[in-house]
Design a protein around this motif. Structure first.
Motif, mmCIF file in Angstrom:
data_model
loop_
_atom_site.group_PDB
_atom_site.id
_atom_site.type_symbol
_atom_site.label_atom_id
_atom_site.label_comp_id
_atom_site.label_asym_id
_atom_site.label_seq_id
_atom_site.Cartn_x
_atom_site.Cartn_y
_atom_site.Cartn_z
ATOM 1 N N SER A 155 -6.002 14.570 -17.810
ATOM 2 C CA SER A 155 -6.208 15.520 -16.716
ATOM 3 C C SER A 155 -5.246 15.173 -15.581
ATOM 4 O O SER A 155 -4.713 14.057 -15.505
ATOM 5 C CB SER A 155 -7.642 15.445 -16.197
ATOM 6 O OG SER A 155 -7.868 14.200 -15.536
ATOM 7 N N ALA A 156 -5.024 16.128 -14.691
ATOM 8 C CA ALA A 156 -4.162 15.880 -13.532
ATOM 9 C C ALA A 156 -4.721 14.724 -12.697
ATOM 10 O O ALA A 156 -3.963 13.901 -12.171
ATOM 11 C CB ALA A 156 -4.044 17.140 -12.686
ATOM 12 N N GLN A 157 -6.030 14.654 -12.597
ATOM 13 C CA GLN A 157 -6.647 13.579 -11.817
ATOM 14 C C GLN A 157 -6.362 12.210 -12.434
ATOM 15 O O GLN A 157 -6.044 11.248 -11.721
ATOM 16 C CB GLN A 157 -8.161 13.794 -11.724
ATOM 17 C CG GLN A 157 -8.867 12.711 -10.916
ATOM 18 C CD GLN A 157 -10.382 12.900 -10.862
ATOM 19 O OE1 GLN A 157 -10.882 13.936 -11.265
ATOM 20 N NE2 GLN A 157 -11.078 11.902 -10.384
ATOM 21 N N GLN A 158 -6.468 12.125 -13.757
ATOM 22 C CA GLN A 158 -6.220 10.843 -14.433
ATOM 23 C C GLN A 158 -4.760 10.416 -14.297
ATOM 24 O O GLN A 158 -4.468 9.230 -14.081
ATOM 25 C CB GLN A 158 -6.614 10.954 -15.910
ATOM 26 C CG GLN A 158 -8.120 11.044 -16.101
ATOM 27 C CD GLN A 158 -8.508 11.600 -17.460
ATOM 28 O OE1 GLN A 158 -7.765 12.363 -18.076
ATOM 29 N NE2 GLN A 158 -9.684 11.220 -17.935
ATOM 30 N N ILE A 159 -3.847 11.374 -14.398
ATOM 31 C CA ILE A 159 -2.419 11.054 -14.227
ATOM 32 C C ILE A 159 -2.151 10.604 -12.800
ATOM 33 O O ILE A 159 -1.402 9.644 -12.553
ATOM 34 C CB ILE A 159 -1.549 12.273 -14.594
ATOM 35 C CG1 ILE A 159 -1.700 12.599 -16.093
ATOM 36 C CG2 ILE A 159 -0.078 12.013 -14.255
ATOM 37 C CD1 ILE A 159 -1.098 13.927 -16.505
ATOM 38 N N THR A 160 -2.786 11.269 -11.846
ATOM 39 C CA THR A 160 -2.639 10.900 -10.437
ATOM 40 C C THR A 160 -3.169 9.494 -10.190
ATOM 41 O O THR A 160 -2.561 8.697 -9.457
ATOM 42 C CB THR A 160 -3.379 11.911 -9.541
ATOM 43 O OG1 THR A 160 -2.823 13.216 -9.761
ATOM 44 C CG2 THR A 160 -3.244 11.559 -8.068
ATOM 45 N N GLU A 161 -4.298 9.157 -10.809
ATOM 46 C CA GLU A 161 -4.872 7.814 -10.671
ATOM 47 C C GLU A 161 -3.916 6.772 -11.248
ATOM 48 O O GLU A 161 -3.731 5.689 -10.672
ATOM 49 C CB GLU A 161 -6.221 7.743 -11.371
ATOM 50 C CG GLU A 161 -7.350 8.451 -10.638
ATOM 51 C CD GLU A 161 -8.670 8.375 -11.392
ATOM 52 O OE1 GLU A 161 -8.882 7.389 -12.139
ATOM 53 O OE2 GLU A 161 -9.490 9.297 -11.252
ATOM 54 N N ALA A 162 -3.309 7.083 -12.385
ATOM 55 C CA ALA A 162 -2.370 6.145 -13.006
ATOM 56 C C ALA A 162 -1.174 5.905 -12.092
ATOM 57 O O ALA A 162 -0.710 4.766 -11.923
ATOM 58 C CB ALA A 162 -1.908 6.675 -14.360
ATOM 59 N N TRP A 163 -0.682 6.969 -11.473
ATOM 60 C CA TRP A 163 0.455 6.837 -10.555
ATOM 61 C C TRP A 163 0.061 6.050 -9.302
ATOM 62 O O TRP A 163 0.858 5.256 -8.783
ATOM 63 C CB TRP A 163 1.006 8.218 -10.180
ATOM 64 C CG TRP A 163 2.147 8.596 -11.060
ATOM 65 C CD1 TRP A 163 2.139 9.430 -12.129
ATOM 66 C CD2 TRP A 163 3.482 8.105 -10.965
ATOM 67 N NE1 TRP A 163 3.385 9.495 -12.711
ATOM 68 C CE2 TRP A 163 4.232 8.697 -12.002
ATOM 69 C CE3 TRP A 163 4.128 7.225 -10.086
ATOM 70 C CZ2 TRP A 163 5.586 8.432 -12.203
ATOM 71 C CZ3 TRP A 163 5.486 6.966 -10.288
ATOM 72 C CH2 TRP A 163 6.197 7.564 -11.337
#
Length: 328
Positions: A155-163
């Protein structure tokens, strides 16, 4: 063939690429794989996608053997694989540090390669802290087993968290996401991920441009050809989900547009995916050289997709996602 940067990275990938999902190990052996891969190279494809789970590792073995026997120069091609489902044991799956490192080593052994160019987290793992996953993927890069890492179906949220983790720890974040993208599956690419393209320079290598073959039109009469993927036992549930009246009606509605451009429906569908500026590469699949030859002609269809043609396509499929207010 056109080549595009993979997101904001310096890596250049062919606008159309080839993936081993379903075909290698299920429908295609090593000898057939060699002719398919060479056909792709002859058309300028430099990017080849795989995963540890495809045919339980057999797909990687077949691709690795074929590339070795073809004698290709390793630096001429871009190879990716994906880690998540590596086996039946409790630590053979997911995105723990243990499985990422062990899974990567096992994939490289099957591929007979020292490194892959891109390694993906094949799905999000809610049971592993994202920080552990980000650190492990950087460990893989630091050891030269992969040059870049990305995600698939996050999800966009998970990718954002990874970044956020990567930036806090001064590590490398995911440069690419591999989502499903076609005329019937658009929300993530066209709506959910919108902030990620500008914020992180996220690239996309999209899969299933033909919606598992539905957008070729070969299922339009409700008959499943014996040599198609929907005839494979493991994919019959997918067929039941995909071959619904509304979808088939829309596929039939797209045919006159393809006819107007004097191209097959499949080429129109692939070109439509590739025309999205946020898509770095469209992963195609094929079990026959003739299918590859036809798919690759989609490159010539992209310039034909004028705003008027795109509006006609939209009028038929009516699948454009509504953009969230915050993304405007």
């Amino acid at each position: 063939m056109q080549y595009k940067n993979l997101g904001r990275s310096g890596l250049k990938v062919s606008q159309l690429s080839y993936g081993a999902w379903v075909s290698f190990g299920n429908q295609v052996d090593a000898k057939e794989a060699k002719s398919l891969l060479q056909c792709c190279r002859d058309h300028g494809v430099n990017f080849f996608d795989n995963a540890e789970v495809y045919a339980n590792g057999r797909a990687e073995e077949i691709m690795g053997q074929a590339i070795r026997e073809l004698g290709w120069k390793r630096s001429d091609i871009v190879v990716s694989t994906k880690i998540f489902w590596g086996g039946p044991g409790p630590n053979d799956k997911g995105l723990s540090r243990k499985h990422i490192i062990e899974g990567t080593k096992a994939s490289l052994k099957r591929l007979e390669m020292d490194y892959v160019d891109v390694i993906y987290c094949h799905r999000p793992d809610i049971s592993t802290p994202i920080e552990e996953t980000v650190r492990a993927m950087n460990y893989v890069i630091d050891h030269g087993w992969a040059f870049y890492w990305g995600t698939s179906e996050w999800s966009a949220q998970q990718i954002t968290e990874a970044w956020a983790v990567a930036e806090r720890l001064d590590l490398i974040g995911p440069i690419v996401e591999q989502p499903e993208y076609n005329l019937f599956s658009r929300h993530k690419v066209e709506s959910e991920y919108l902030p990620l393209y500008s914020n992180y320079g996220l690239g996309l290598t999209t899969w299933s441009p033909l919606a598992s073959g539905v957008l070729t039109g070969k299922y339009s009469k409700g008959v499943i050809p014996s040599d198609s993927r929907f005839a494979i036992e493991n994919y019959k549930n997918l067929a039941n989900r995909s071959l619904v009246d509304d979808v088939l009606r829309k596929v039939n509605g797209l045919k006159p547009i393809a006819d107007e451009l004097h191209v097959p429906l499949a080429q129109l569908a692939i070109a439509w995916c590739a025309s999205n500026p946020n898509v770095s590469s469209v992963i195609t699949g094929a079990t026959k050289e003739s299918q590859i030859q036809e798919n690759m002609k989609a490159i010539d269809v992209i310039p034909l997709l004028t705003p008027e043609i795109m509006e006609k396509i939209e009028a038929v499929v009516q699948t454009k996602p509504k953009r969230q207010e915050s993304y405007r």
